[in-house]
Design a protein around this motif. Structure first.
Motif, PDB file in Angstrom:
ATOM      1  N   UNK A   1       0.849  -1.179   0.000  1.00  0.00           N
ATOM      2  CA  UNK A   1       0.000   0.000   0.000  1.00  0.00           C
ATOM      3  C   UNK A   1       0.892   1.238   0.000  1.00  0.00           C
ATOM      4  N   UNK A   2       0.742   2.029  -1.024  1.00  0.00           N
ATOM      5  CA  UNK A   2       1.480   3.276  -1.131  1.00  0.00           C
ATOM      6  C   UNK A   2       0.645   4.407  -0.556  1.00  0.00           C
ATOM      7  N   UNK A   3       1.321   5.352   0.074  1.00  0.00           N
ATOM      8  CA  UNK A   3       0.669   6.541   0.603  1.00  0.00           C
ATOM      9  C   UNK A   3       1.299   7.776  -0.007  1.00  0.00           C
ATOM     10  N   UNK A   4       0.490   8.800  -0.153  1.00  0.00           N
ATOM     11  CA  UNK A   4       0.969  10.088  -0.651  1.00  0.00           C
ATOM     12  C   UNK A   4       0.417  11.152   0.281  1.00  0.00           C
ATOM     13  N   UNK A   5       1.284  11.706   1.099  1.00  0.00           N
ATOM     14  CA  UNK A   5       0.887  12.732   2.056  1.00  0.00           C
ATOM     15  C   UNK A   5       1.069  14.107   1.423  1.00  0.00           C
ATOM     16  N   UNK A   6       0.012  14.881   1.445  1.00  0.00           N
ATOM     17  CA  UNK A   6       0.038  16.211   0.842  1.00  0.00           C
ATOM     18  C   UNK A   6       0.038  17.278   1.919  1.00  0.00           C
ATOM     19  N   UNK A   7       0.796  18.314   1.694  1.00  0.00           N
ATOM     20  CA  UNK A   7       0.805  19.451   2.610  1.00  0.00           C
ATOM     21  C   UNK A   7       0.851  20.738   1.802  1.00  0.00           C
ATOM     22  N   UNK A   8       0.450  21.805   2.436  1.00  0.00           N
ATOM     23  CA  UNK A   8       0.423  23.072   1.741  1.00  0.00           C
ATOM     24  C   UNK A   8      -0.996  23.578   1.593  1.00  0.00           C
ATOM     25  N   UNK A   9      -1.096  24.644   0.890  1.00  0.00           N
ATOM     26  CA  UNK A   9      -2.376  25.324   0.768  1.00  0.00           C
ATOM     27  C   UNK A   9      -3.431  24.468   0.078  1.00  0.00           C
ATOM     28  N   UNK A  10      -4.554  24.269   0.735  1.00  0.00           N
ATOM     29  CA  UNK A  10      -5.720  23.535   0.205  1.00  0.00           C
ATOM     30  C   UNK A  10      -5.333  22.230  -0.469  1.00  0.00           C
ATOM     31  N   UNK A  11      -4.412  21.511   0.159  1.00  0.00           N
ATOM     32  CA  UNK A  11      -3.900  20.284  -0.457  1.00  0.00           C
ATOM     33  C   UNK A  11      -4.962  19.218  -0.614  1.00  0.00           C
ATOM     34  N   UNK A  12      -6.020  19.289   0.193  1.00  0.00           N
ATOM     35  CA  UNK A  12      -6.984  18.193   0.154  1.00  0.00           C
ATOM     36  C   UNK A  12      -8.072  18.396  -0.882  1.00  0.00           C
ATOM     37  N   UNK A  13      -8.016  19.435  -1.704  1.00  0.00           N
ATOM     38  CA  UNK A  13      -9.107  19.647  -2.651  1.00  0.00           C
ATOM     39  C   UNK A  13      -8.700  19.370  -4.089  1.00  0.00           C
ATOM     40  N   UNK A  14      -7.527  18.852  -4.309  1.00  0.00           N
ATOM     41  CA  UNK A  14      -7.079  18.623  -5.672  1.00  0.00           C
ATOM     42  C   UNK A  14      -7.357  17.204  -6.135  1.00  0.00           C
ATOM     43  N   UNK A  15      -7.754  17.055  -7.395  1.00  0.00           N
ATOM     44  CA  UNK A  15      -7.734  15.725  -7.987  1.00  0.00           C
ATOM     45  C   UNK A  15      -6.298  15.194  -7.971  1.00  0.00           C
ATOM     46  N   UNK A  16      -6.178  13.894  -7.762  1.00  0.00           N
ATOM     47  CA  UNK A  16      -4.860  13.297  -7.600  1.00  0.00           C
ATOM     48  C   UNK A  16      -4.676  12.133  -8.562  1.00  0.00           C
TER      49      UNK A  16
ATOM     50  N   UNK B   1      -0.695  15.987  -8.111  1.00  0.00           N
ATOM     51  CA  UNK B   1      -1.921  16.737  -7.851  1.00  0.00           C
ATOM     52  C   UNK B   1      -2.182  17.709  -8.991  1.00  0.00           C
ATOM     53  N   UNK B   2      -3.447  17.839  -9.330  1.00  0.00           N
ATOM     54  CA  UNK B   2      -3.848  18.722 -10.421  1.00  0.00           C
ATOM     55  C   UNK B   2      -4.648  19.896  -9.879  1.00  0.00           C
ATOM     56  N   UNK B   3      -4.468  21.072 -10.482  1.00  0.00           N
ATOM     57  CA  UNK B   3      -5.187  22.253 -10.020  1.00  0.00           C
ATOM     58  C   UNK B   3      -6.541  22.445 -10.701  1.00  0.00           C
ATOM     59  N   UNK B   4      -6.969  21.468 -11.509  1.00  0.00           N
ATOM     60  CA  UNK B   4      -8.321  21.579 -12.084  1.00  0.00           C
ATOM     61  C   UNK B   4      -9.321  21.552 -10.941  1.00  0.00           C
ATOM     62  N   UNK B   5     -10.438  22.197 -11.105  1.00  0.00           N
ATOM     63  CA  UNK B   5     -11.360  22.367  -9.992  1.00  0.00           C
ATOM     64  C   UNK B   5     -12.295  21.189  -9.775  1.00  0.00           C
ATOM     65  N   UNK B   6     -12.439  20.318 -10.748  1.00  0.00           N
ATOM     66  CA  UNK B   6     -13.326  19.178 -10.565  1.00  0.00           C
ATOM     67  C   UNK B   6     -12.923  18.085 -11.534  1.00  0.00           C
ATOM     68  N   UNK B   7     -13.500  16.909 -11.341  1.00  0.00           N
ATOM     69  CA  UNK B   7     -13.274  15.830 -12.272  1.00  0.00           C
ATOM     70  C   UNK B   7     -11.982  15.084 -12.012  1.00  0.00           C
ATOM     71  N   UNK B   8     -11.587  14.317 -13.020  1.00  0.00           N
ATOM     72  CA  UNK B   8     -10.377  13.503 -12.955  1.00  0.00           C
ATOM     73  C   UNK B   8      -9.445  13.928 -14.080  1.00  0.00           C
ATOM     74  N   UNK B   9      -8.199  14.071 -13.778  1.00  0.00           N
ATOM     75  CA  UNK B   9      -7.204  14.434 -14.789  1.00  0.00           C
ATOM     76  C   UNK B   9      -6.517  13.172 -15.280  1.00  0.00           C
ATOM     77  N   UNK B  10      -6.603  12.932 -16.596  1.00  0.00           N
ATOM     78  CA  UNK B  10      -6.028  11.705 -17.147  1.00  0.00           C
ATOM     79  C   UNK B  10      -4.830  11.941 -18.049  1.00  0.00           C
ATOM     80  N   UNK B  11      -4.326  13.159 -18.087  1.00  0.00           N
ATOM     81  CA  UNK B  11      -3.108  13.431 -18.846  1.00  0.00           C
ATOM     82  C   UNK B  11      -2.049  13.987 -17.917  1.00  0.00           C
TER      83      UNK B  11
END
Length: 125
Positions: free
Chosen positions: A19-34, A98-108
């Protein structure tokens, strides 16, 4: 800025799990598609799994679908990748992004703005 740190890689026998984990920190890190990517020696980096901000929508590449599971815990600012039924061809450095798009899934890959340093997964036969 968002900082991403992967952990959980290692050496495992074929058929095993990690199981891999990716810990995010910084501004609004929990709202990005990953997304989770991997790069094997001599090969291009490939997107293998992605998840939207709520965690309700996911994407998997054909090579890992049915074996890997992406999930996230926004309260912990962490994204996970469960790797089951591992094969030697899964050997690679695994990266989260992490992607800065506001919604959805980033596939590129070009749509991802922040990257971790990677964690090595080695599957022995």
């Amino acid at each position: 800025q968002v900082q991403l740190v992967e952990s959980g890689g290692g050496l495992v026998q074929a058929g095993g799990s990690l199981r891999l984990s990716c810990a995010a920190s910084g501004r609004t890190a929990n709202i990005y598609p990953m997304g989770w990517f991997r790069q094997a020696p001599g090969k291009e980096r490939e997107l293998i799994a992605a998840i939207n901000t709520s965690g309700r929508s996911t994407y998997y590449s054909e090579s890992v679908r049915g074996r890997f599971t992406i999930s996230r815990d926004n309260a912990k600012n962490t994204v996970y990748l469960q790797l089951n039924s591992l094969k030697p061809e899964d050997t690679a450095v695994y990266y989260c992004a992490a992607s800065k798009i506001v919604s959805g899934i980033m596939t590129t890959s070009s749509g991802y703005d922040y990257w971790g340093q990677g964690t090595q997964v080695t599957v022995s036969s």
